[in-house]
Design an enzyme around this catalytic site. Structure first.
Site, PDB file in Angstrom:
ATOM      1  N   ARG A   1      -2.012  83.388  42.055  1.00  0.00           N
ATOM      2  CA  ARG A   1      -0.951  82.558  42.616  1.00  0.00           C
ATOM      3  C   ARG A   1      -1.514  81.177  42.954  1.00  0.00           C
ATOM      4  O   ARG A   1      -2.723  80.996  43.096  1.00  0.00           O
ATOM      5  CB  ARG A   1      -0.333  83.212  43.835  1.00  0.00           C
ATOM      6  CG  ARG A   1      -1.280  83.351  45.021  1.00  0.00           C
ATOM      7  CD  ARG A   1      -0.670  84.179  46.152  1.00  0.00           C
ATOM      8  NE  ARG A   1       0.345  83.447  46.867  1.00  0.00           N
ATOM      9  CZ  ARG A   1       1.646  83.788  46.900  1.00  0.00           C
ATOM     10  NH1 ARG A   1       2.085  84.837  46.242  1.00  0.00           N
ATOM     11  NH2 ARG A   1       2.498  83.091  47.591  1.00  0.00           N
TER      12      ARG A   1
ATOM     13  N   LYS B   1       7.517  81.693  51.827  1.00  0.00           N
ATOM     14  CA  LYS B   1       8.882  81.496  52.305  1.00  0.00           C
ATOM     15  C   LYS B   1       8.992  81.780  53.794  1.00  0.00           C
ATOM     16  O   LYS B   1       9.711  81.097  54.507  1.00  0.00           O
ATOM     17  CB  LYS B   1       9.824  82.435  51.551  1.00  0.00           C
ATOM     18  CG  LYS B   1      10.148  81.985  50.151  1.00  0.00           C
ATOM     19  CD  LYS B   1      11.150  82.966  49.562  1.00  0.00           C
ATOM     20  CE  LYS B   1      10.928  83.128  48.085  1.00  0.00           C
ATOM     21  NZ  LYS B   1      11.372  84.439  47.595  1.00  0.00           N
TER      22      LYS B   1
ATOM     23  N   GLU C   1      13.387  86.363  44.382  1.00  0.00           N
ATOM     24  CA  GLU C   1      14.242  87.079  45.308  1.00  0.00           C
ATOM     25  C   GLU C   1      15.049  85.987  46.017  1.00  0.00           C
ATOM     26  O   GLU C   1      14.458  85.048  46.554  1.00  0.00           O
ATOM     27  CB  GLU C   1      13.357  87.823  46.307  1.00  0.00           C
ATOM     28  CG  GLU C   1      14.066  88.904  47.038  1.00  0.00           C
ATOM     29  CD  GLU C   1      13.121  89.632  47.997  1.00  0.00           C
ATOM     30  OE1 GLU C   1      13.635  90.138  48.994  1.00  0.00           O
ATOM     31  OE2 GLU C   1      11.904  89.670  47.746  1.00  0.00           O
TER      32      GLU C   1
HETATM   33  P1  ATP Z   1       6.695  84.025  48.990  1.00  0.00           P
HETATM   34  O1  ATP Z   1       5.340  84.646  49.012  1.00  0.00           O
HETATM   35  O2  ATP Z   1       6.703  82.572  49.247  1.00  0.00           O
HETATM   36  O3  ATP Z   1       7.717  84.736  49.810  1.00  0.00           O
HETATM   37  P2  ATP Z   1       7.518  85.472  46.761  1.00  0.00           P
HETATM   38  O4  ATP Z   1       6.462  85.867  45.835  1.00  0.00           O
HETATM   39  O5  ATP Z   1       7.993  86.509  47.678  1.00  0.00           O
HETATM   40  O6  ATP Z   1       7.132  84.142  47.500  1.00  0.00           O
HETATM   41  P3  ATP Z   1       9.622  85.594  44.890  1.00  0.00           P
HETATM   42  O7  ATP Z   1      10.997  85.106  45.031  1.00  0.00           O
HETATM   43  O8  ATP Z   1       9.405  87.036  44.855  1.00  0.00           O
HETATM   44  O9  ATP Z   1       8.781  84.929  46.043  1.00  0.00           O
HETATM   45  O10 ATP Z   1       8.888  84.894  43.674  1.00  0.00           O
HETATM   46  C1  ATP Z   1       9.439  84.673  42.413  1.00  0.00           C
HETATM   47  C2  ATP Z   1       8.327  84.488  41.445  1.00  0.00           C
HETATM   48  O11 ATP Z   1       7.526  83.377  41.828  1.00  0.00           O
HETATM   49  C3  ATP Z   1       7.411  85.692  41.392  1.00  0.00           C
HETATM   50  O12 ATP Z   1       7.237  86.042  40.044  1.00  0.00           O
HETATM   51  C4  ATP Z   1       6.145  85.224  42.017  1.00  0.00           C
HETATM   52  O13 ATP Z   1       5.063  85.809  41.389  1.00  0.00           O
HETATM   53  C5  ATP Z   1       6.171  83.717  41.784  1.00  0.00           C
HETATM   54  N1  ATP Z   1       5.446  83.031  42.840  1.00  0.00           N
HETATM   55  C6  ATP Z   1       5.718  83.013  44.160  1.00  0.00           C
HETATM   56  N2  ATP Z   1       4.797  82.314  44.837  1.00  0.00           N
HETATM   57  C7  ATP Z   1       3.905  81.859  43.916  1.00  0.00           C
HETATM   58  C8  ATP Z   1       2.709  81.068  43.975  1.00  0.00           C
HETATM   59  N3  ATP Z   1       2.227  80.614  45.123  1.00  0.00           N
HETATM   60  N4  ATP Z   1       2.068  80.808  42.806  1.00  0.00           N
HETATM   61  C9  ATP Z   1       2.537  81.258  41.638  1.00  0.00           C
HETATM   62  N5  ATP Z   1       3.644  81.999  41.516  1.00  0.00           N
HETATM   63  C10 ATP Z   1       4.325  82.309  42.638  1.00  0.00           C
HETATM   64 MG    MG Z   2       8.247  88.402  46.568  1.00  0.00          MG
END
Ligand code: ATP
Ligand code: MG
Length: 596
Positions: free
Chosen positions: A303, A313, A68
């Site tokens: 994760r 984030k 995102e």
């Molecule tokens: P955050 O929790 O930091 O806001 P998010 O999951 O909302 O991260 P996205 O932009 O939705 O961020 O993530 C893009 C991709 O990265 C998704 O497929 C998510 O599963 C993966 N991702 C995000 N954080 C992790 C993590 N800590 N370990 C593995 N994959 C991750």
């Molecule tokens: Mg997300």
């Protein structure tokens, strides 16, 4: 070996030895059974008709990385990037970079640009069979809207007019079933009319939502008629004011996957309970003939949780906004822009991703595992140099004034083909303050009055005293002990210290970074995570460097002998005046007095 590591031609992404895991097993079994082999690819994402009659999909599998664009990527994202792009490379597939920009409020072009740069920096691209698979979920809004109309017509969705609180009250709980909304029995015609009016801006936000019609008594709360479209009167960074209804993430994501012919949709464990809805939705949309079969499948993995940092984030935004750090690319930040400035390498991240693997259970990875991966790669690619970080003067009393000579110094002890360089030696040198002691502690075998050490690649010297007024260590050298000459080893010494000729040295700012948080689990319990920040995470020193380092270019990496790996800062280095960041020490020294 003065060639910049940043300027060397890019090697293709190396295939690391791969370990079997549940994701690879799922892919291999799908390839063996030919599950997806009949799919066709019309050259771009789209509904079933886009792919109808088109050639077989040239990609054996399709994965995607779907960020995102609402922040900078962090080390957790690197795991997901390496996993998705890595699997596509391994199985002759394609990995799409897809901006999941269905939420109009939070997305910005700045983030889109930084994400593109980060994925490229990690060494991946989204090209396959001549096309670039860079997509925006917002490009599918028309299809999503149309699919919602079809769901309404086939009795699988309805417009609900309860308030958010009323809906929550009817949702039930983990132990109680939910109750049906009175609007659930609305006719498809009426729901369709309301849905069109929602799109036309006839209502206020929250007045109506579109819900899937599944089962209010399901033990899985995600199947209790989840909302799939809501009214949002917000401009979108790409579609502008075209829409005032936007799809919910859980509805949008499966459709995005299906339109792009994704075969294996890898996501983190918190989406496990969403998988039944993912499958339910795509089955209904496929029944309406809108997407190709078989639909993509969702596979969850744990994760990345890493000690001593925060990987969210939201929290990273707080660190930046509260000015706890100097910005997104502060070298202490666990963002990829920060890691890059810190001197971490793409190869190190890929090694890390492979080493930690994937699992089905949440766990914590020690930060030192990441540092080890960086060390391993940097050891392999970083030329050696001498740098004195905390300088004190050493004068060689019996070395003639004005004389200079050049010492031959290998660029890498394990790589003779990297050659040697010549480092000037003279009467006055800089040495590390901690390499001299007036009163040696027990077991100290560096310089102290009466003791001998070798000046690396130079001569054996004997300490004759210390002059407090000029803050100078004094010594005498033995001219017969020059390194590399016959008999040089006749004088045995225990200590071997590095040095830089004072006359030739290049003074430079060097930043010594340490962990951003002082505890493994910042913010554990009820503490604010900011309370766990390490207030000693950065020290700035003026170091004395061997002359060759004066010409370092941005992002060039070195090992400073005995100290660790350093990179010329990509933002603050100027031609002829580099600024260095410490990426990582030579050994894991955290908690052990923190000395290199
Ligand atoms: P955050 O929790 O930091 O806001 P998010 O999951 O909302 O991260 P996205 O932009 O939705 O961020 O993530 C893009 C991709 O990265 C998704 O497929 C998510 O599963 C993966 N991702 C995000 N954080 C992790 C993590 N800590 N370990 C593995 N994959 C991750
Ligand atoms: Mg997300």
């Amino acid at each position: 070996m003065s060639e910049s590591s940043a300027a060397r031609p890019k090697k293709p992404v190396a295939q690391l030895p791969s370990h079997s895991n549940f994701i690879r097993s799922a892919i291999e079994s799908d390839l063996a059974s030919g599950k997806y082999s009949a799919r066709t690819w019309g050259g771009k994402p789209g509904a079933a008709k886009t792919h109808e009659g088109a050639p077989k999909d040239p990609a054996k599998i399709r994965t995607r990385f779907p960020p995102e664009p609402n922040g900078y990527l962090h080390i957790g994202h690197a795991k997901s990037i390496c996993l998705n792009f890595g699997l596509a490379l391994e199985y002759a597939g394609a990995c799409h970079l897809r901006f999941d920009d269905t939420n109009p409020e939070t997305e910005e072009q700045e983030y889109v640009d930084s994400i593109i740069a980060a994925v490229k920096w990690l060494g991946y691209n989204w090209e396959n069979a001549g096309s670039a698979h860079l997509y925006y979920a917002s490009d599918y809004f028309d299809f999503m809207y149309h699919a919602a109309e079809c769901l309404i017509e086939s009795g699988h969705a309805y417009v609900d007019s309860l308030s958010a609180e009323q809906m929550r009250a009817l949702r039930g709980s983990l132990t109680e079933p939910g109750k049906e909304s009175p609007y659930r029995s609305r006719s498809p015609e009426e729901s369709l009319k309301l849905f069109h009016q929602m799109r036309d801006g006839k209502f206020k936000e929250g007045e109506h939502v579109l819900r899937a019609k599944i089962d209010m008594t399901s033990p899985n709360i995600n199947l209790r008629d989840p909302a799939i479209y809501r009214i949002r009167k917000a401009a979108h960074h790409r579609t502008g004011d075209k829409w005032c209804v936007y799809p919910m993430y859980t509805y949008a994501h499966p459709i995005e996957d299906a339109l792009e012919n994704i075969t294996h949709s890898l996501c983190t464990l918190e989406f496990e309970d969403q998988r039944p809805f993912y499958d339910w939705l795509l089955e209904r949309v496929a029944q309406d003939g809108l997407i190709q079969r078989p639909p993509p499948q969702q596979i969850e993995f744990a994760r990345l949780n890493l000690t001593y940092v925060v990987l969210s984030k939201r929290r990273l935004i707080q660190l930046v906004e509260e000015k706890r750090v100097d910005g997104w690319d502060d070298p202490r930040m666990p963002t990829l822009v920060g890691a890059r400035r810190r001197g971490y390498t793409p190869e190190g991240f890929r090694l890390f991703a492979e080493r930690i693997g994937v699992s089905k259970a949440d766990s914590w990875i020690e930060y030192s595992v990441l540092e080890d991966c960086m060390r391993e790669h940097l050891n392999d690619v970083a030329p050696r140099r001498m740098a004195v970080l905390d300088p004190v003067k050493l004068v060689i009393e019996n070395y003639p004034e004005g004389r200079e000579e050049l010492c031959e110094v290998p660029n890498h002890p394990q790589k003779p083909d990297w050659g040697k360089r010549r480092v000037p030696f003279s009467r006055e040198l800089w040495i590390e303050r901690e390499d001299f002691a007036e009163q040696p502690p027990k077991g100290y075998f560096r310089l102290y009055p009466g003791n001998k050490v070798r000046l690396r690649y130079g001569y054996v010297v004997e300490c004759t005293g210390y002059d407090g007024a000029t803050n100078t260590v004094r010594c005498r050298y033995d001219p017969d002990t020059r390194s590399g000459t016959p008999g040089a080893e006749k004088v045995k010494v225990k200590g071997n210290i590095h040095w830089v000729s004072a006359k030739h040295a290049c003074a430079a700012e060097v930043r010594l970074y340490d962990r951003l948080f002082k505890v493994p689990h910042p913010g554990a319990g009820d503490r604010a995570f900011q309370a766990d920040l390490n207030t000693d995470s950065r020290a700035v020193v003026t170091a004395q460097l061997e002359p060759a380092l004066g010409g370092a270019v941005a992002e060039e990496r070195f090992q400073f002998e005995r100290h660790g790996y350093f990179v010329a800062d990509m933002r603050d280095s100027k031609p002829g005046a580099p600024v260095f960041n410490r990426a990582v020490t030579l050994r894991d020294s955290w908690g052990a007095g923190k000395t290199a």
